[in-house]
Design an enzyme around this catalytic site. Structure first.
Site, short mmCIF file in Angstrom:
data_model
loop_
_atom_site.label_atom_id
_atom_site.label_comp_id
_atom_site.label_asym_id
_atom_site.label_seq_id
_atom_site.Cartn_x
_atom_site.Cartn_y
_atom_site.Cartn_z
N GLY C 148 0.83 -0.91 -0.05
CA GLY C 148 -0.22 -0.23 0.23
C GLY C 148 0.78 1.54 0.17
CB CYS C 149 0.17 4.77 -1.12
SG CYS C 149 -1.43 5.36 -0.50
#
Lengths: 345, 345, 345, 345
Positions: C148-149
């Protein structure tokens, strides 16, 4: 093939650093020297930390002409001639991103910029070049005057109509809007964040220095003296220009015919995309790329055409077009090193 | 004096909630009822948390006409007539912020909005009113059609020229730019943040529904049928409209003369500020206020006037002007409750 | 070498279209098929006009697995398993940009996402991979769970400290800020332009679904169960994440020592740039690139370290890292096709 | 009652012009004199055209103390003492919006600001005052040191916890974010539009001058020396501060209990709105108003409280709070002239 050695004079200005970014990934060119008066001795990545580990060249303030095959000058007006002279003497090509080699008329230059052409011969050996319109004018001249950002968006937006003599005399109105990078790196009240965020206004109404350049290009295209009303505005965003261009048409036409004229004119041009009838050009679709998007509209209740032309002011409006011109000068494909895809956001 | 009891139908739309904010500090009016279809039973401060502890009224979805001295309707077109009928029957005044009571011509309404005027008599008893231009048209009519945002900026920007018959026929070009609140509260692709941030484009080019309203006002002012080319654009900011208006002048003039015409015309108008010659109107100077700033420019190399007119689309372009009209209806000073000072930032 | 045939499932989401853009210039890969449920039959350039004339692929809604050497899935959680199964059966590699292959613990997945791992074996044959931290964990698994970011920015920002067991138990506070593209393409009230422009707030305070992914990575690095307080905020800009990370240090240290630890750890990593002591990481310097910039600070009056870690959420935080993982899977240099230079503006 | 005659020294700074705007509508006060070194002789409306026709006062550079009942000074640090002396001698009240009368400790002032308290007695007759926390400390002192913007948001966000001795020693982490007006009117690289638009970063990490002011207030509230880690960030928007505040709790608690503590503490405070549990404070809801919105959160898997406190940095963080203090000094209701409703957008 040996890579083209590129020098940039004025490398820490906005157009300069954009050139650095674009040249750094150009397959046939390489940075040879960067010059800056203000930051001599610093690395360019100290001034622009985005370049850290990517381009850590030291900024020089010496004569870099002899190290290069081509020099890009990106300087305030009045400062390019002396570098042009050196380049011509040294047999080095030059592309000027400033205003000093754009106007044919020395008088107009003096009128709008308050300075003289000191070396008339230099200007005779320079050519103004928006490649899509003027590439045939390039015949090996040592100097190219790279077009201004507004004039590029406008000339591309009007060329098919001008060549077709479609515009009614004195009916052209150009309402342009530019992102704040167009104002450059220098600090000023009107580019202080709280002053231009959530703000919008025109500036230099009917008095912007790009006016004579716009009129010069349009007049040559149409073969008659063209005057335009040109009003630029400052947009609260970083990059991009939208020019909304209005003109009355000389002969009865319809939207489809006008659109076909534009589609045909740009059919072979990679960097100009004529949108489908009904679509509207938006600067978000050309940001960070060398594209010019054009949409064609027709207001039949006033018999007035509306052309929307949009470019990234720093790429097609400055550094990208300069590289396109470099490619032209060196016989490369015009799109070499310029295949940046505009991001969706 | 007893305070005016105000009802708002469509209170959770952007114009509606702006009315709530402005009425809440009006010295002669008070909120009596707020109506909303979508949020019935909720407090308005639950929908708009900025209003917490300030205005916690519950949203109703009933007939609020009888609780009020005046009803503001802020609804999609086609929905206001039924409320107008109720108001007229109940002797309650009404101001419609939508499009249903702006156009004299039922045909034009049908052409642009695709609906019919169902109750022709209602429209005969309504008056369209930009107070600075039409206050003398108000003679006790029960309904006022509150002008659109773009038309307000444009009519104020052109009125002195139209009344003076200064504009060349068919030469008017209007390039308007509006903040995103103009598109309202509803979610849409073009108002999704990443789509309109760092983006800019026109929309509904020469096809926006405000065109007939603009032309109606200008035609009445000039006494002749006026057609205009009108192109709106979406600005990446919240509030404000700038209309850049171009027209050729019928008789030889100079900037000073044109400017004097405007200054004189608006000399007694509090809410219209004609800037000094050389200054340029900027929407940042009118945000959150009921002011309209106008700057006058003249391009003498094309004999074309350029007028820049800017308002806050939510105040002078909607809720503020509606309150100005309410004040007119109730015999109050027009600026009552409207003395908001535009912030510097 | 034959180019890698790439398929993208969920190609019209934000991560999907960013993948399209990056793959389109990858020297060793080419787009083979794009899949979209919502826009089947349309060209992707009709959905994203920035791609006009560049990528005009038609969007399919069929089984594209067999046309490809690798499939990128960019889908809402719970939808990737069925494609993973197909890929594994067909011997096609897969990188999942969603959440379905990030968590080791099926229970945690269920707790945070409200769904089950249906095919446990699939998850056993998948590996979670931030290349700078986990490339040695890749041993030919058919599936990579792309991080995920937020977790990417945080894991890179904390890895040197975790491996050095420098953090005091339960002292880690992570205050992250993300641009609006992080919320994706779907329309929502909080991403309606007037609601998030000139606005700022946290969301899902200490309750964001990336929390277990963050803690999983940190726990593995440190060899002990790590809990963190993680609060994300929505920034009014398009791209980029800044994570400001706070932790108390276990043993007496000084800024220089901490900084040296980070510099050494990332000395050979191209995409992680540890700034000089005294410099501060800014998301503007990594936008549109695969870089992660990290600055190291030390508050000696509280004995607390402050690490600032910034990435472009769409590149290093999604599509760029996915391509870095693809390169890893195919034995290419990790930076192949990822040499985007962050622009200065 | 005769209106309070107000003088502003430093009227063309951002806090100064905000004071002008707020005083201009205050029912019990009126502007008597505006002082500016840089713009002497100009009208303030020439410097800030938003004020045209509203406040056209001429800027003076003389001694304005004797014309006034109260002087607001809004000056760079080190310049307020001399005006304070004049005010005290003339029996004129003074509120200093700068940093010169905030710190009790002359040593701390010297350490952080590099200057000396020249007139110790002046500081003894001054009081620091966030009205909600310190109004009882005001006992007729001639000078009020108006709190800084960050410290106001933080002190209000932490006061209930500090008074309750709830925070674990040395566990407080404050991650604040401020709009660009907080940096003031002066031009600087980091506030040049293209440098801070689409950008985000912390600055002066754990080294901001507001740190001693924050710690002074918290230490007094808790009765013990409090150290905090304070990291401010620059937000790409004009107005507003969000402080996200983290601390470990000394005794076992739950979210409801924490929330009740805050609700009770601020139950009678008009300008502090404690949101319902589950809601999140957003600066858009307090912009252009004197409100402070606080939301209370609890991360039970780390036993850490998270408080989000937001104000408009120019109103509650500067000019609005200064007027609240003026009201206190003159025995007016604290909210007199401060009933600005935050707009929805």
């Amino acid at each position: 093939m040996k890579k083209i050695k590129v020098g940039i004079i004025g490398a820490t200005g906005y157009a300069g650093v954009e050139l650095v970014r674009l040249i750094a990934t150009h397959p046939q060119a390489e940075l040879a020297a960067l010059s800056s008066v203000s930051y001599e001795g610093k690395k360019i990545s100290e001034v622009y930390p985005n370049l850290k580990n990517i381009c850590d060249y030291e900024l020089e303030n010496e004569d870099i002409v002899n190290k290069c095959d081509i020099i890009f000058t990106s300087l305030p007006h009045g400062l390019s001639e002396k570098f042009a002279k050196k380049c011509v003497e040294a047999g080095v090509k030059m592309i000027d991103l400033g205003a000093d080699f754009r106007l044919d008329s020395a008088d107009e230059y003096t009128r709008w910029y308050g300075k003289q052409y000191e070396e008339k011969a230099l200007h005779d050996s320079a050519v103004y070049c928006i490649p899509e319109l003027h590439r045939n004018n390039y015949k090996g001249q040592p100097i190219i005057g790279n077009p201004g950002c507004y004039p590029t968006s406008i000339a591309l937006g009007l060329a098919p109509a001008m060549l077709d003599s479609l515009t009614v005399d004195n009916s052209i109105v150009i309402d342009s809007k530019s992102g704040v990078t167009g104002a450059g790196r220098g600090l000023a009240d009107n580019t202080h964040y709280p002053n231009c965020n959530e703000a919008f206004a025109p500036y230099k109404v009917a008095a912007h220095r790009h006016t004579p350049e716009i009129e010069q290009t349009l007049s040559k295209l149409s073969g008659t003296k063209i005057n335009v009303t040109f009003v630029p505005h400052l947009l609260p965003l970083n990059r991009g220009i939208v020019s909304t261009i209005y003109f009355n048409v000389k002969r009865k036409t319809i939207a489809q015919e006008l659109h076909a004229l534009y589609e045909q004119f740009y059919a072979k041009e990679k960097f100009v995309r004529v949108l489908k009838l009904g679509e509207v050009a938006n600067l978000r679709n050309v940001k960070y790329s060398n594209y010019c998007d054009i949409s064609v509209h027709y207001d039949d209740h006033t018999d007035r055409a509306v052309i929307v032309s949009t470019i990234d002011n720093m790429v097609k409006g400055a550094a990208g077009q300069a590289i396109q011109n470099m490619n032209l000068m060196f016989g490369l494909d015009e799109d070499c090193g310029l295949n940046f895809i505009p991001p969706a956001f």
